[in-house]
Design an enzyme around this catalytic site. Structure first.
Site, PDB file in Angstrom:
ATOM      1  N   GLU A  38      25.064  53.840  12.589  1.00 49.28           N
ATOM      2  CA  GLU A  38      26.310  53.121  12.804  1.00 49.28           C
ATOM      3  C   GLU A  38      25.981  51.632  12.674  1.00 49.28           C
ATOM      4  OE1 GLU A  38      29.757  52.743  16.228  1.00 49.28           O
ATOM      5  OE2 GLU A  38      28.148  54.185  16.504  1.00 49.28           O
ATOM      6  N   ARG A 268      15.148  62.685  21.162  1.00 51.44           N
ATOM      7  CA  ARG A 268      15.075  61.286  20.778  1.00 51.44           C
ATOM      8  C   ARG A 268      13.759  60.693  21.261  1.00 51.44           C
ATOM      9  NH1 ARG A 268      18.795  57.416  21.789  1.00 51.44           N
ATOM     10  NH2 ARG A 268      20.401  58.821  21.098  1.00 51.44           N
ATOM     11  N   LYS A 278      21.224  50.745  21.986  1.00 51.79           N
ATOM     12  CA  LYS A 278      21.684  49.640  21.150  1.00 51.79           C
ATOM     13  C   LYS A 278      22.606  48.699  21.919  1.00 51.79           C
ATOM     14  CE  LYS A 278      22.623  51.703  16.993  1.00 51.79           C
ATOM     15  NZ  LYS A 278      23.551  51.945  15.890  1.00 51.79           N
TER      16      LYS A 278
HETATM   17  P1  ATP Z   1      23.716  54.104  20.528  1.00 55.55           P
HETATM   18  O1  ATP Z   1      22.441  53.502  21.050  1.00 55.55           O
HETATM   19  O2  ATP Z   1      24.820  53.123  20.388  1.00 55.55           O
HETATM   20  O3  ATP Z   1      24.074  55.415  21.164  1.00 55.55           O
HETATM   21  P2  ATP Z   1      22.514  55.378  18.313  1.00 55.55           P
HETATM   22  O4  ATP Z   1      21.159  54.955  18.748  1.00 55.55           O
HETATM   23  O5  ATP Z   1      22.941  56.781  18.387  1.00 55.55           O
HETATM   24  O6  ATP Z   1      23.551  54.475  19.021  1.00 55.55           O
HETATM   25  P3  ATP Z   1      23.138  55.460  15.494  1.00 55.55           P
HETATM   26  O7  ATP Z   1      23.247  54.319  14.574  1.00 55.55           O
HETATM   27  O8  ATP Z   1      24.317  56.309  15.690  1.00 55.55           O
HETATM   28  O9  ATP Z   1      22.681  54.814  16.857  1.00 55.55           O
HETATM   29  O10 ATP Z   1      21.876  56.334  15.133  1.00 55.55           O
HETATM   30  C1  ATP Z   1      21.591  56.804  13.852  1.00 55.55           C
HETATM   31  C2  ATP Z   1      20.692  57.996  13.944  1.00 55.55           C
HETATM   32  O11 ATP Z   1      19.501  57.676  14.639  1.00 55.55           O
HETATM   33  C3  ATP Z   1      21.337  59.138  14.686  1.00 55.55           C
HETATM   34  O12 ATP Z   1      21.137  60.323  13.941  1.00 55.55           O
HETATM   35  C4  ATP Z   1      20.622  59.206  15.998  1.00 55.55           C
HETATM   36  O13 ATP Z   1      20.555  60.520  16.459  1.00 55.55           O
HETATM   37  C5  ATP Z   1      19.248  58.631  15.640  1.00 55.55           C
HETATM   38  N1  ATP Z   1      18.627  57.989  16.798  1.00 55.55           N
HETATM   39  C6  ATP Z   1      19.139  57.013  17.564  1.00 55.55           C
HETATM   40  N2  ATP Z   1      18.306  56.699  18.571  1.00 55.55           N
HETATM   41  C7  ATP Z   1      17.215  57.485  18.442  1.00 55.55           C
HETATM   42  C8  ATP Z   1      15.990  57.650  19.170  1.00 55.55           C
HETATM   43  N3  ATP Z   1      15.707  56.914  20.255  1.00 55.55           N
HETATM   44  N4  ATP Z   1      15.104  58.580  18.730  1.00 55.55           N
HETATM   45  C9  ATP Z   1      15.359  59.309  17.638  1.00 55.55           C
HETATM   46  N5  ATP Z   1      16.483  59.208  16.913  1.00 55.55           N
HETATM   47  C10 ATP Z   1      17.416  58.318  17.294  1.00 55.55           C
HETATM   48 MG    MG Z   2      25.136  57.232  17.531  1.00 54.91          MG
END
Ligand code: ATP
Ligand code: MG
Length: 562
Positions: A38, A268, A278
């Site tokens: 995003e 994650r 984020k």
């Molecule tokens: P927010 O922190 O706002 O919840 P987000 O970290 O989910 O957002 P996105 O941009 O939606 O941010 O993430 C893109 C992809 O990265 C998604 O498929 C998400 O599952 C993955 N992702 C995000 N954070 C992690 C993490 N800590 N470890 C592994 N994958 C992650």
């Molecule tokens: Mg997300």
């Protein structure tokens, strides 16, 4: 090394699933994944774990991985993050070729699929207020209550939906909902919202749309539109999976599919002493707690790049931690271990003095300068050599001389000779002190026969120290970075506390240092090792007229050996 690693278990469960699909007839070239960030912030090391997996699985099989910006929420998105995200993915060496997509490119298609659901009696426009919506949905273990609008005639729903799109209603007045099951044990299946009204400017579609699809609706259908086979995401989406399948199975998109996209969830990445949300990272940026998204203390890829971490180190780390189904806390030390291992191979060795003590060489002619040959990287002969000056006046580290040394102190003492790196063997004559008894300067002699560092008579010199020639010394600033937070597990903040209560006041310490002449040509991102000190790289954002080096990581590995 930790026991659960990608290497000891090269067939992590997602690799296994893909291998089984191939065994069952899937053409490896059809393996198609996507990375769906995003664009509401910069990517962090957790995202790197995700996209190393997305791109990695495609590459391993000769398949494809798309970059898709999930820009369905107009309130938070920004074009500058789109560019930053692309730079970061490229930095790690991955390429989506011409497959750069935006969920917003599919708004028209998604809209038509929503109309389809209405016409099939599988979606309706609901008039409940957001509060009522929540109340009717119920709680886990207790069934929800059907909305009084659930059986609104198809024509009426269609008419209202079209008028929602036309901008006739205020935000929140209506939502389009899927008609699924208010008794489902899974709350996400209790007639979830598909479209809501949001009269906001969108970074790509401008003011064309005032209704926006919900993530659950847009994501699975975007996957289907792009022909994604394996939709890899984090565990929190596990409960959304039935809905993911429901939208695909109940729209005409299903007829166009060669392979039904499947969602698979993995844990994650949580890293000790690190904040990964984020939203909270954004807060640190907005409140100027850090100097932007690329502050070298941030867990962002741009921060790590500025700090001197290498793409290879980050990829090695992501491979090592592997892919599992359970959440855990990975040690920051492990990441640093991989950074150090890679920097050791590539960093140019240089000399810098952090706490200078002047030394005058009594038996060295006043104006003589000797330019000595110094190896750039003992791990890599192709890195070559450079010239380092030696003169009558030099600086050594204050800590490299002791008047009354303990046992096993092998640096300079009144009785111990010491080797000056690449130069000569040096012997103590006397120390000059101020009125408080503090040493302000040393007087020494060198063995003129020891040029290059070896004693002509073969006597053993145990200690080697670095130095800087005083007339050639350049001033610079070293920025010593440390953990941004003092709490190990930042995913669990105690009640009544805020994550900012755990900020480490010592996370950024600036120090004036003296550097050898070759360092004035160092380039940002180029890995350096200041000998006997730490790894550094030149900063990308130096104030005019200053030379600034960011500390990447310490020399010593604190990661416990098994
Ligand atoms: P927010 O922190 O706002 O919840 P987000 O970290 O989910 O957002 P996105 O941009 O939606 O941010 O993430 C893109 C992809 O990265 C998604 O498929 C998400 O599952 C993955 N992702 C995000 N954070 C992690 C993490 N800590 N470890 C592994 N994958 C992650
Ligand atoms: Mg997300």
């Amino acid at each position: 090394m930790p026991e659960d690693t990608g290497k000891t278990n090269p067939k992590h469960f997602i690799r296994q699933i893909i291998a089984e699909d191939i065994a069952n007839g899937l053409d490896p070239k059809d393996v198609h994944t996507r990375f769906p960030p995003e664009p509401n912030g910069c990517l962090h090391i957790g995202h790197a774990k995700a996209f190393c997996l997305d791109f990695g699985m495609a590459l391993e099989n000769g398949g494809k991985c798309n970059l898709r910006f999930d820009d369905t929420n107009p309130t938070k998105e920004d074009t500058r993050f789109v560019d930053a995200i692309k730079e970061d993915v490229h930095w790690l060496g991955f390429d989506w070729e011409d497959r750069e997509y935006f969920a917003s490119d599919y708004f028209e298609k998604l809209y038509s699929l929503a109309e389809e659901l209405i016409l099939a009696g599988k979606a309706y426009v609901c008039t409940l207020s957001p509060e009522e919506f929540k109340e009717y949905r119920g709680v886990p273990g207790k069934p929800g209550k059907e909305s009084p609008w659930r059986n609104r005639p198809i024509e009426e729903s269609l008419d209202l939906f079209r008028r929602m799109r036309a901008g006739e209603f205020e935000d929140g007045k209506y939502v389009l909902r899927a008609k699924i099951d208010m008794n489902s044990p899974n709350l996400h299946m209790r007639d979830p919202a598909i479209y809501r009204i949001k009269k906001m400017h969108h970074h790509r579609t401008g003011d064309k749309w005032c209704i926006f699809p919900m993530y659950d609706f847009a994501h699975c259908l975007s996957d289907a539109i792009e022909g994604i086979t394996h939709s890899l995401c984090t565990l929190e989406f596990e409960v959304h999976r039935p809905l993911y399948d429901w939208f695909i199975d109940n729209t005409s998109i299903i007829k166009t599919l060669k392979v039904h996209p499947r969602q698979y969830e993995f844990a994650r990445l949580n890293l000790s002493y690190t904040m990964m949300s984020k939203r909270k990272l954004q807060q640190l940026v907005e409140e100027n707690v850090v100097d932007g998204w690329d502050d070298p203390r941030m867990p962002t890829l741009s921060g790590m790049r500025r700090r001197g971490y290498t793409p290879q180190a980050i990829k090695d780390f992501c491979e090592e931690i592997g892919i599992t189904k359970f959440n855990s806390l990975t040690q920051l030390d492990l990441l640093e271990h991989f950074v150090r291992a890679d920097l050791n191979k590539t960093a140019l060795r240089r000399m810098a003095v952090f706490d200078p003590l002047e030394v005058e060489i009594e038996n060295w002619p006043e104006d003589k300068v000797d330019w000595l040959e110094a190896v750039n990287n003992p791990e890599d002969a192709s890195a070559g050599t450079r010239k380092v000056p030696f003169s009558k006046s030099i600086y050594i580290e204050r800590g490299d001389f002791m008047e009354n040394p303990p046992k096993k102190y092998f640096r300079l003492t009144p009785d111990n000779e010491v080797r000056l790196r690449y130069a000569y063997i040096m012997k103590f004559s006397r120390a000059e002190k101020d009125e408080n008894g503090n040493i302000v300067k040393l007087y020494c002699t060198i063995d003129e026969q020891s040029r290059g560092g070896n004693a002509p008579d073969g006597r053993r010199i145990k200690g080697t120290i670095h130095y800087i020639s005083k007339p050639h010394a350049l001033k610079a600033k070293a920025v010593l970075f440390d953990k941004l937070f003092t709490k190990e597990d930042m995913t669990e903040i105690e009640e009544g506390k805020d994550f900012k209560d755990y900020l480490n006041p010592q996370s950024k310490v600036e120090k004036d240092i003296l550097i050898e002449p070759a360092l004035k040509d160092a380039k940002p991102g180029e890995p350096l090792q200041f000998e006997r000190n730490a790894y550094f790289t030149r900063d990308t954002k130096e104030p005019a007229g200053q030379i600034v080096f960011n500390r990447s990581v310490a020399l010593k590995d604190s990661f416990p050996k098994a």
